[in-house]
Design an enzyme around this catalytic site. Structure first.
Site, short mmCIF file in Angstrom:
data_model
loop_
_atom_site.label_atom_id
_atom_site.label_comp_id
_atom_site.label_asym_id
_atom_site.label_seq_id
_atom_site.Cartn_x
_atom_site.Cartn_y
_atom_site.Cartn_z
CB CYS A 124 -0.96 -0.01 1.19
SG CYS A 124 -2.05 -1.45 1.23
CG HIS A 257 -3.16 3.38 1.96
ND1 HIS A 257 -3.72 2.91 0.79
CD2 HIS A 257 -3.20 2.34 2.84
CE1 HIS A 257 -4.07 1.65 0.95
NE2 HIS A 257 -3.78 1.28 2.18
CG ASN A 287 -6.69 -0.87 1.29
OD1 ASN A 287 -5.98 -0.51 0.35
ND2 ASN A 287 -6.19 -1.27 2.45
#
Length: 330
Positions: A124, A257, A287
């Site tokens: 990520c 993020h 996500n």
């Protein structure tokens, strides 16, 4: 930081993104999971994550397909032709194949020949890592127009019998073009990793002898990730501000993020940033790992929320354990 005729910097000259058409709301996902005996609900997911929906790629759509669509939008936004690109970096944890890199496949699909192309794997945090590498290469004269992409098909590595993880992730791609400039754009960057925590977020399978060894599904210790994430994101944000000679009051927009609304709000609170300055897309995207930051950036730029001249903080945290931040003037 001041510019001079001999200095070379990198600036974001274009942004782009792409989401696969299939949108799955929490209610739709819960209905699918219930058929396999897994219980969840829209209320349960929203309360813990802030996620309302996510997009999943169809089975015949590869990571590179998503990346190419985002790349085309970014190149067009920059006012360039694909052949102007002289560096391609793709941040992904879900590549098309073991090798070659997804970046090389993207290069072929865009009709570009000869420039350097490679993948970055920092989960990520991958897009922040890729931006930092591209910035460094532009500053040294190794590239003039760098295409930096975050692209993921995380739906391929989700265990749909594990409700703590399968509701969190989605597929998508985001991209920026970084171009050489005599005016500072990227002001400061910083990257970190701590492999001691490699087991709290991982997909521990591998391929050997034609078979998958280990577990090919994503595993996560959510509480451990949350605890680490908020602390390291605050620290790296403050460090990057100090490097750039800026204060937290100078941040116009925080583009974190998009993992969990609680982590995002926790980071903003520690930086004393009002929530109105936080770009949030996790509600609609879920996500999307390395794609989440460039996706959110492009959405905000195209909506006119983030404008030229704004100071933007990008920051990510992910498996590895990795984290990093980029401070830039758009």
């Amino acid at each position: 930081m001041t510019s001079s005729s001999s200095a070379r910097y990198s600036r974001v000259s274009g942004t782009g993104s792409y989401l696969p058409p299939k949108r799955l709301s929490n209610a739709q996902l819960a209905e699918q999971l219930a058929a396999d005996g897994v219980e969840t609900s829209d209320e349960w997911i929203i309360a813990r994550t802030g996620i309302k929906a996510r997009h999943f790629a169809e089975a015949d759509v590869a990571c590179s397909d998503l990346a190419v669509e985002a790349a085309r939008h970014a190149i067009e936004s920059a006012g360039l032709a694909a052949t102007d690109i002289d560096l391609i970096i793709v941040a992904t944890s879900t590549p098309d194949m073991v090798f070659p890199s997804t970046a090389c496949i993207v290069q072929r699909k865009l009709g570009i020949v000869g420039c350097a192309a490679f993948d970055v794997q920092a989960v990520c945090s991958g897009f922040v890592y890729a931006m930092t590498v591209a910035d460094s290469m532009i500053r040294t004269g190794a590239a003039r127009h760098a295409l930096v992409i975050g692209a993921e098909v995380f739906s391929r590595i989700l265990d749909f019998k594990d409700r703590t993880t399968c509701v969190l992730f989605g597929d998508g791609a985001g991209a920026v073009v970084l171009s050489a400039s005599d005016t500072p754009g990227i002001l400061a960057t910083e990257l970190h990793a701590d492999g001691r925590h490699s087991d709290i977020l991982c997909t521990p399978g591998t391929v050997s002898g034609g078979q998958v060894l280990g577990d090919p599904f994503l595993k996560m210790d959510g509480q451990a990730v949350f605890k680490l994430a908020v602390g390291v994101l605050e620290d790296v944000a403050r460090s990057v501000l100090a490097k750039a000679g800026r204060a937290q009051e100078d941040i116009d927009w925080l583009v974190p993020h998009q993992a969990n609304i609680r982590i995002m709000h926790g980071t903003a609170k520690k930086l004393k940033l009002p929530l109105e300055k936080v770009v949030v897309t996790v509600d609609e995207h879920g996500n999307t790992s390395a794609a989440s930051i460039p996706l959110a950036l492009d959405v905000a730029v195209r909506a006119g929320t983030i404008k030229p001249g704004d100071t933007v903080m990008l920051e990510g945290v992910g498996g590895g354990f990795t984290w990093g931040a980029v401070l830039l003037d758009l």
